[in-house]
Every structure is written in structure tokens, then in C-alpha cells.
Design a protein around this motif. Structure first.
Motif, PDB file in Angstrom:
ATOM      1  N   LEU A 156      31.418  35.616 -38.939  1.00  0.00           N
ATOM      2  CA  LEU A 156      30.561  36.317 -37.979  1.00  0.00           C
ATOM      3  C   LEU A 156      30.033  35.361 -36.913  1.00  0.00           C
ATOM      4  CD1 LEU A 156      28.501  38.645 -40.356  1.00  0.00           C
ATOM      5  CD2 LEU A 156      30.230  39.347 -38.708  1.00  0.00           C
ATOM      6  N   ALA A 157      29.666  34.151 -37.330  1.00  0.00           N
ATOM      7  CA  ALA A 157      29.129  33.172 -36.383  1.00  0.00           C
ATOM      8  C   ALA A 157      30.188  32.750 -35.362  1.00  0.00           C
ATOM      9  CB  ALA A 157      28.605  31.951 -37.135  1.00  0.00           C
ATOM     10  N   ILE A 158      31.438  32.592 -35.798  1.00  0.00           N
ATOM     11  CA  ILE A 158      32.510  32.244 -34.859  1.00  0.00           C
ATOM     12  C   ILE A 158      32.680  33.350 -33.832  1.00  0.00           C
ATOM     13  CG2 ILE A 158      35.000  31.883 -34.643  1.00  0.00           C
ATOM     14  CD1 ILE A 158      34.915  30.529 -37.400  1.00  0.00           C
ATOM     15  N   ARG A 159      32.723  34.589 -34.308  1.00  0.00           N
ATOM     16  CA  ARG A 159      32.865  35.715 -33.374  1.00  0.00           C
ATOM     17  C   ARG A 159      31.710  35.754 -32.380  1.00  0.00           C
ATOM     18  NH1 ARG A 159      31.718  41.625 -35.464  1.00  0.00           N
ATOM     19  NH2 ARG A 159      29.626  40.750 -35.254  1.00  0.00           N
ATOM     20  N   ASP A 160      30.478  35.637 -32.887  1.00  0.00           N
ATOM     21  CA  ASP A 160      29.313  35.723 -32.006  1.00  0.00           C
ATOM     22  C   ASP A 160      29.296  34.585 -30.991  1.00  0.00           C
ATOM     23  OD1 ASP A 160      28.568  37.959 -33.378  1.00  0.00           O
ATOM     24  OD2 ASP A 160      27.021  36.983 -34.586  1.00  0.00           O
ATOM     25  N   ALA A 161      29.631  33.380 -31.444  1.00  0.00           N
ATOM     26  CA  ALA A 161      29.619  32.234 -30.529  1.00  0.00           C
ATOM     27  C   ALA A 161      30.656  32.400 -29.424  1.00  0.00           C
ATOM     28  CB  ALA A 161      29.878  30.946 -31.311  1.00  0.00           C
ATOM     29  N   VAL A 162      31.863  32.809 -29.799  1.00  0.00           N
ATOM     30  CA  VAL A 162      32.928  32.982 -28.808  1.00  0.00           C
ATOM     31  C   VAL A 162      32.578  34.095 -27.829  1.00  0.00           C
ATOM     32  CG1 VAL A 162      35.328  33.689 -28.504  1.00  0.00           C
ATOM     33  CG2 VAL A 162      34.732  32.054 -30.297  1.00  0.00           C
ATOM     34  N   LEU A 163      32.055  35.219 -28.335  1.00  0.00           N
ATOM     35  CA  LEU A 163      31.697  36.336 -27.458  1.00  0.00           C
ATOM     36  C   LEU A 163      30.563  35.956 -26.516  1.00  0.00           C
ATOM     37  CD1 LEU A 163      31.944  39.485 -29.766  1.00  0.00           C
ATOM     38  CD2 LEU A 163      33.603  38.595 -28.130  1.00  0.00           C
ATOM     39  N   LYS A 164      29.592  35.202 -27.014  1.00  0.00           N
ATOM     40  CA  LYS A 164      28.475  34.799 -26.153  1.00  0.00           C
ATOM     41  C   LYS A 164      28.948  33.891 -25.027  1.00  0.00           C
ATOM     42  CE  LYS A 164      24.514  35.347 -29.247  1.00  0.00           C
ATOM     43  NZ  LYS A 164      25.109  36.348 -30.095  1.00  0.00           N
ATOM     44  N   VAL A 165      29.872  32.999 -25.326  1.00  0.00           N
ATOM     45  CA  VAL A 165      30.365  32.091 -24.297  1.00  0.00           C
ATOM     46  C   VAL A 165      31.239  32.828 -23.288  1.00  0.00           C
ATOM     47  CG1 VAL A 165      31.873  30.111 -23.877  1.00  0.00           C
ATOM     48  CG2 VAL A 165      30.198  30.039 -25.727  1.00  0.00           C
ATOM     49  N   LEU A 166      32.178  33.648 -23.785  1.00  0.00           N
ATOM     50  CA  LEU A 166      33.148  34.286 -22.905  1.00  0.00           C
ATOM     51  C   LEU A 166      32.644  35.576 -22.266  1.00  0.00           C
ATOM     52  CD1 LEU A 166      36.463  33.788 -24.911  1.00  0.00           C
ATOM     53  CD2 LEU A 166      35.638  32.519 -22.935  1.00  0.00           C
ATOM     54  N   ASP A 167      31.620  36.146 -22.803  1.00  0.00           N
ATOM     55  CA  ASP A 167      31.115  37.410 -22.268  1.00  0.00           C
ATOM     56  C   ASP A 167      29.767  37.206 -21.593  1.00  0.00           C
ATOM     57  OD1 ASP A 167      30.961  40.091 -21.688  1.00  0.00           O
ATOM     58  OD2 ASP A 167      30.125  40.649 -23.626  1.00  0.00           O
ATOM     59  N   VAL A 168      28.764  36.816 -22.356  1.00  0.00           N
ATOM     60  CA  VAL A 168      27.402  36.697 -21.829  1.00  0.00           C
ATOM     61  C   VAL A 168      27.300  35.591 -20.789  1.00  0.00           C
ATOM     62  CG1 VAL A 168      25.012  36.229 -22.457  1.00  0.00           C
ATOM     63  CG2 VAL A 168      26.435  37.618 -23.954  1.00  0.00           C
ATOM     64  N   LEU A 169      27.749  34.385 -21.141  1.00  0.00           N
ATOM     65  CA  LEU A 169      27.569  33.261 -20.223  1.00  0.00           C
ATOM     66  C   LEU A 169      28.424  33.401 -18.963  1.00  0.00           C
ATOM     67  CD1 LEU A 169      27.217  30.180 -22.589  1.00  0.00           C
ATOM     68  CD2 LEU A 169      25.458  31.640 -21.596  1.00  0.00           C
ATOM     69  N   VAL A 170      29.623  33.972 -19.100  1.00  0.00           N
ATOM     70  CA  VAL A 170      30.442  34.225 -17.913  1.00  0.00           C
ATOM     71  C   VAL A 170      29.749  35.227 -17.007  1.00  0.00           C
ATOM     72  CG1 VAL A 170      32.578  35.303 -17.105  1.00  0.00           C
ATOM     73  CG2 VAL A 170      32.650  33.611 -18.948  1.00  0.00           C
ATOM     74  N   TYR A 171      29.246  36.299 -17.589  1.00  0.00           N
ATOM     75  CA  TYR A 171      28.550  37.327 -16.821  1.00  0.00           C
ATOM     76  C   TYR A 171      27.339  36.733 -16.100  1.00  0.00           C
ATOM     77  CZ  TYR A 171      25.587  41.415 -15.942  1.00  0.00           C
ATOM     78  OH  TYR A 171      24.781  42.355 -15.359  1.00  0.00           O
ATOM     79  N   VAL A 172      26.531  35.970 -16.837  1.00  0.00           N
ATOM     80  CA  VAL A 172      25.311  35.402 -16.260  1.00  0.00           C
ATOM     81  C   VAL A 172      25.641  34.384 -15.172  1.00  0.00           C
ATOM     82  CG1 VAL A 172      23.318  33.935 -16.759  1.00  0.00           C
ATOM     83  CG2 VAL A 172      23.899  35.834 -18.286  1.00  0.00           C
ATOM     84  N   SER A 173      26.611  33.521 -15.431  1.00  0.00           N
ATOM     85  CA  SER A 173      26.961  32.481 -14.452  1.00  0.00           C
ATOM     86  C   SER A 173      27.446  33.091 -13.146  1.00  0.00           C
ATOM     87  CB  SER A 173      28.043  31.563 -15.034  1.00  0.00           C
ATOM     88  OG  SER A 173      27.592  30.945 -16.218  1.00  0.00           O
ATOM     89  N   VAL A 174      28.367  34.047 -13.249  1.00  0.00           N
ATOM     90  CA  VAL A 174      28.886  34.694 -12.047  1.00  0.00           C
ATOM     91  C   VAL A 174      27.781  35.481 -11.353  1.00  0.00           C
ATOM     92  CG1 VAL A 174      30.538  36.394 -11.171  1.00  0.00           C
ATOM     93  CG2 VAL A 174      31.236  34.771 -12.941  1.00  0.00           C
ATOM     94  N   TYR A 175      26.943  36.147 -12.143  1.00  0.00           N
ATOM     95  CA  TYR A 175      25.859  36.949 -11.578  1.00  0.00           C
ATOM     96  C   TYR A 175      24.887  36.058 -10.804  1.00  0.00           C
ATOM     97  CZ  TYR A 175      22.550  40.849 -11.325  1.00  0.00           C
ATOM     98  OH  TYR A 175      21.743  41.853 -10.877  1.00  0.00           O
TER      99      TYR A 175
END
Length: 624
Positions: A156-175
Motif C-alpha cells: 500500500l505504501a509503494i502505491r501511495d508514494a508512487v501515486l502522490k509523486v506522479l499524480d499530486v506533485l505533478v498536478y501541483v507543480s504544473v498548477y
């Protein structure tokens, strides 16, 4: 199947949750460890990150449109506005009604249908298969509950970490980057508060997040220990009750719970500090942007629309900054869990098949121990330079005091441990050169400590041969004198007979019943080599007499190694091997050994009612 089901099913089948490829050892460093489990899913994860970036750009374009709309409403003639700005109005309508919903739909399909379920299951599957390959000694040193918890938590931690980096942080950085470009297009001065906010925000996160990461790593380990202790108490509940130690077990669990709680309080002290600082920082940003916008507007350096966009972006960033904080905190917590699990999941397998290992064939069942040495990693003890040959079809009994090395010898034959010196051959083939599963498929084992799976009676017997028919399973149960009592079984869910659940480790059955199911499993397996380690020790005399007759029939044409403290049960073997301190000290038939001098005659003379009265062992070292 409806069209909607087929459409959703397409996305649900993009990632194979149970890859057939053989598991390999995960790396022991973070990024390679993550990549090991991302594997074939990387392109779907990358596509999801790209969609997050596209959604960010589209949302920023809405703020730009909002600024233009405010200016239009203040400066344009309402009668001609629609005609003059029809193209931009239609474009924004497409963005709002088509592009944003479509991007959101594709993002949701990838996230929820393709990735969240399948990706984490792939990680669990790979990790579980790797852990199944760990040696017997590995599980002797670990809580079963702790191992299971780490497999589940780490996936679960691997999934959450990867999703946070590729989804949340990408979204926030571009935003955020898009927001800065948009604000700077109105006025360079308006971007200054955002830059100051960003630098201060980064410094604040730099202070708090590493501390949260450290606490999270301690917390993950404390959580695993707490779960392992609780599961250990439940698994051994009979021992707990027999020794009246419920209070002790509660205190044992409380100690680990207290340690876990000791990581929670520092964690939320940091969270409180981070929240307070962030609230002050956001308030300062709102005030600064509003004042800068007003001053610029008063001096004619910007428009009302620019002020509206600036304040709107600040309000959006206020909510987003708290979200980012929690997501980054969660990211570091996930990384802490991953580091904790990585130590276990990347453990090297001690017993491994050699590359290209073949399947074992057993035409005769001849076993040779050649100068075997094994000390459990110590300097001495257990087995020392043991040489022994067992002819194909020969039945031997292993005799000796507790700790003489009898069970260790059979464990080496099963390759639960690798010899530290010498070699073991079956029909001339070194067992280290064949597949472990192939080796164990040719050896049937019944031990004194019978372990049953928390499944039905039928499944436990059929474990001996998975392709056996119902008739063959019942025939094996009859041969083990178990069929009659099986028919009387009923579990709490009302399942009867062969469909009744036996409970964890067979706890719902008596010792004799568990032993008979284990013997039935061996009858069904029908392996050419049999290892009986106190196989009938839990049976009463009447049942044992019935099973001994059937065992005698099963032994025909097979190589048998039997261990028993009750010497009368193995006296009829072709040959008795007497062991002491890890070495063979006597061998011969019962008649030859019982009437002479030596250890066997001494043991036989001390029997009372068929049982050994165990003297102090000659070797005080701990042997198994």
C-alpha cells in the motif's frame, strides 16, 4: 455484459495483477526498490501523471478566462460583447463542458479502474511469492503476523508514494508554475508575494517533513511489532489459556502499543506546528496579494480582472497548500513504511534453486549422506561428518536421545536447510542440484507437530495431491482411520463432514484427529520416500494399531525413515540407526542392538510401558 461493463473492463484489464514471471529479489535501496515493483505498470502511471498536468493547465486557463471576463464586464458594451468575444467564449465552453470532464474521466478511469486495485495487487503478489521462497529458518526468526503486516503495509505504501509523486506533485507543480505565468502576465510586481510565499513554504516543509519522515519510520516499525505481538497471542491462544497468562499477554501487547503511541504524539506535535505556520503564511500571502493588486489598480498599473485572478489564485492555493502538506506528510510516511518493509522484503533467500535446476527422478529411493556437516551457523553441534547410506526400499528407524540430531537429519534431506559440508544424494543426484519443490514432491512427511491449514477437511487432505479426485481423498481418509470421525464434524457455519473448516492450525480438532488427517494426506501423496517423525505419537493404542497396518502396506517398495522415542513402534524396521551428538554411534536390527551393549540397549532397558525415560543428554549443546 453491458457496453458500460465492457468499457470499464477494458481499463480494469490493462495491468496484470498476477504476473507469472518468477519473483526476483527486490533491491535494498529506495528508487530501485520502487522500480522493481512498478515494472510493467510504468506507462500507465506516466499517462496518469500526464493527465494530471493537462488538468492543471486547463484549470489555470479558467482563471485566465475569469480575469478577462471581469475586465469585459467592466469595459465592454453588453450589446456587442457576445459578438466580439464569441471565439474565446466558445473555446472556454469547450474547455468547461468537454475537455475538463473528458480529462477528468480518463484520469479517474486510469486511477480507479487500472491502477489503484491492480497495481497494489501486483506488488502484494510479487512480495508474497518472494516471501514464500524464504527459508524455514527465516520464519523461525519472525512473527508470521509481522511478515504478513509488512507485505500488506509495504504494498500500500509503494502505491501511495508512487501515486502522490506522479499524480499530486505533478498536478501541483504544473498548477503553481501556470499560476505564476498567469499572474506575471498581469504584473511582475504581483508575482513577488507568490515567490516569497513559495520560498517560505519550501523552507517550512524542509524543516518539518524530514522530522515527520523520521517519526513515520519509527511508527511503521512500531506498528508492525504491535500487530505481530497481538497476532502471536491469538495464534497461541490455547497456550495463553493453559498457563493463565491473559494478563501477561495484555501487558506484552500494551508494551508495544505504548511504544507505538510514543511515536504518535511527536508526529502530531509536528503536524500542529506545521498547520499553525501554514495558516500564518497563507494569511500573509492573501494580504500581500490583495494589497499589491489594490495599489497597482489605484495607480493604473493593472486591471480589476488581474486583481480578481490574483485573489482567486491565493484562495485556491490556501486550500491546496493544506492538501499539499498532508500529501507530502503522507508521502514521507509511505516512504518510512517502504524503508521499514524494504529491510524484510529485500532479504536474500538462503535456500535457492540453482539456475537451470532439473526435476528430481526417484527410480529406487536410495539415499546417501556423505560426510555431512551442519551446525546451524555455530562452530559445533548438530551434525558432524555424518556418513550414512540407505538402500532403495529400505526401512530404517532413527533412534537417539532428544537433541541427537535425528530431526535435523531429515530437515537436511528435505533441504529446509543447506548442509555446511558434504552432500546428500538421492539415487545418485545431489539434492542441491534439483528444484526444491521437485525434491519435496518425492518425500512424504508426517511430523509430531501436525500443522493443518485453516481450510476445509477436504482441502487439507487434498493438499497431499492437488489433482486428486473426491473418491481418492475419501479413500486416503479411510486408510488413515479418519473417515468416520470426519463425517461427524460440523463447524460454526453449519458445514459438515469434509466441508467443515478445521480452524487455524487445526485448533478445532483433537491432537489424534489432526494426526490422522496428516497421515491421510501422506497416503494420498504416495511419495517414494517417507519420513515419519513421531507420526503416531498423538494416537491412542487402538487407532494406532489400525493405522500401523495401513502404514505397513504403504511402506512396501518405499524408502522409509522413521523417528520415534517409543522404540516398540520402530523395532520391526529393516535397520535401526542410533545417533548421539550428531553422529551415528550404532546401527543394526533391533535383535542385534537390544541384546548387546551400547546406547540402544541402554535406551531399550529404560523403557517403561513402551516409552523412554530420558536421561540427561551426553551433549549439552542445543540440537534439533
Amino acid at each position: 455484459m453491458s457496453l458500460v461493463d465492457r468499457f470499464l473492463g477494458y481499463f480494469e484489464n490493462r495491468i496484470e495483477p498476477f504476473p507469472e514471471s518468477a519473483p526476483t529479489r527486490p533491491p535494498a535501496t529506495l528508487v530501485p526498490f520502487l522500480w522493481h515493483y512498478i515494472g510493467a505498470s510504468w506507462h500507465w502511471l506516466l499517462l496518469m501523471g500526464l493527465l494530471s498536468a493537462i488538468i492543471s493547465v486547463l484549470e489555470i486557463s479558467l482563471f485566465a478566462f475569469l480575469g478577462n471576463l471581469v475586465d469585459w464586464l467592466g469595459n465592454r458594451d453588453p450589446a456587442t460583447l457576445l459578438a466580439e468575444e464569441s471565439n474565446r467564449l466558445m473555446w472556454m465552453a469547450v474547455v468547461i463542458l468537454v475537455l475538463l470532464p473528458l480529462a477528468g474521466l480518463l484520469h479517474s478511469l486510469l486511477l480507479h479502474q487500472t491502477i489503484i486495485g491492480n497495481f497494489v495487487m501486483t506488488i502484494r503478489w510479487k512480495a508474497h511469492r518472494w516471501m514464500l521462497g524464504q527459508s524455514y529458518s527465516f520464519y523461525q526468526d519472525e512473527f508470521a503476523g509481522r511478515v504478513a503486516t509488512k507485505v500488506m503495509q509495504t504494498s500500500l505504501a509503494i502505491r501511495d508514494a508512487v501515486l502522490k509523486v506522479l499524480d499530486v506533485l505533478v498536478y501541483v507543480s504544473v498548477y503553481f508554475l501556470g499560476a505564476m505565468v498567469l499572474v506575471s502576465s498581469f504584473s511582475v510586481w504581483m508575482i513577488l508575494p507568490f515567490i516569497i510565499w513559495l520560498v517560505t513554504y519550501a523552507l517550512m516543509l524542509r524543516y518539518f517533513l524530514p522530522r515527520l519522515k523520521g517519526v513515520s519510520r519509527l511508527q511503521a516499525d512500531a506498528r508492525s511489532e504491535m500487530t505481530g505481538r497481538v497476532v502471536d497471542s491469538y495464534t497461541n491462544i490455547m497456550t495463553v489459556k493453559l498457563f493463565a497468562h491473559a494478563g501477561h499477554e495484555a501487558a506484552y501487547a500494551r508494551n508495544s502499543m505504548q511504544r507505538f503511541l510514543g511515536t504518535v504524539h511527536p508526529q502530531f506535535r509536528l503536524v500542529t506546528g506545521l498547520n499553525t505556520c501554514l495558516s500564518l503564511l497563507n494569511a500573509a500571502l492573501l494580504f500581500s496579494v490583495a494589497m499589491a493588486g489594490l495599489l497597482l489598480w489605484v495607480n493604473g498599473l493593472t486591471s480589476v480582472g488581474a486583481l480578481a485572478v490574483g485573489v482567486g489564485l491565493v484562495l485556491r492555493l490556501q486550500g491546496m497548500s493544506h492538501w499539499i502538506m498532508w500529501e507530502l506528510s503522507g508521502l514521507f510516511e509511505s516512504i518510512g513504511v517502504i524503508y521499514d518493509g524494504m529491510q524484510m522484503l529485500s532479504t536474500k533467500q538462503e535456500i535457492k534453486d540453482k539456475p537451470g535446476a532439473a526435476d528430481l527422478t526417484v527410480p529406487e529411493g536410495r539415499i546417501q549422506f556423505e560426510n555431512v556437516r551442519f551446525h546451524y551457523g555455530r562452530d559445533a553441534g548438530a551434525i558432524e561428518q555424518l556418513t550414512l547410506e540407505i538402500a532403495g526400499g529400505e526401512k530404517i528407524g532413527l533412534v537417539g536421545r532428544s537433541g541427537a540430531g535425528k530431526t535435523t537429519l531429515t530437515n537436511l534431506l528435505l533441504r529446509l536447510y543447506d548442509v555446511e559440508g558434504g552432500r546428500i544424494l538421492i539415487d545418485g543426484t545431489d539434492i542441491t542440484g534439483v528444484r526444491q519443490e521437485s525434491l519435496r514432491q518425492h518425500i512424504g512427511v508426517v511430523t509430531q507437530d501436525t500443522s493443518l491449514l485453516h481450510r476445509t477437511v477436504y482441502e487439507n487432505i487434498a493438499y497431499g495431491r492437488r489433482d486428486a479426485s473426491r473418491e481418492e481423498v475419501e479413500a486416503a481418509a479411510r486408510r488413515a482411520n479418519a473417515h468416520d470421525f470426519i463425517l461427524q464434524l460440523e463447524d460454526t457455519a453449519g458445514r459438515r463432514g469434509y466441508e467443515a473448516q478445521v480452524g487455524e492450525r487445526g485448533v478445532k480438532l483433537s491432537g489424534g484427529q489432526r494426526q490422522r488427517l496428516a497421515i491421510a494426506r501422506m497416503f494420498l501423496k504416495d511419495a517414494p520416500i517417507l519420513v515419519l517423525d513421531e507420526a503416531t505419537s498423538a494416537l491412542d493404542s487402538e487407532v494406532e494399531a489400525v493405522i500401523q497396518e495401513n502404514l505397513g502396506a504403504l511402506m512396501q517398495g518405499k524408502t522409509v525413515i522413521a523417528i520415534a522415542h517409543r522404540l516398540s513402534t520402530i523395532a520391526a524396521m529393516d535397520r535401526l540407526i542410533v545417533m548421539d551428538a550428531g553422529a551415528v554411534v550404532q546401527q543394526g536390527t533391533h535383535a542385534e542392538l537390544a541384546t548387546g551393549e551400547g546406547l540402544y540397549a541402554s535406551l531399550w532397558a529404560r523403557q517403561s510401558g513402551g516409552f523412554l525415560e530420558m536421561p540427561e543428554p551426553l551433549d549439552k549443546s542445543v540440537n534439533q
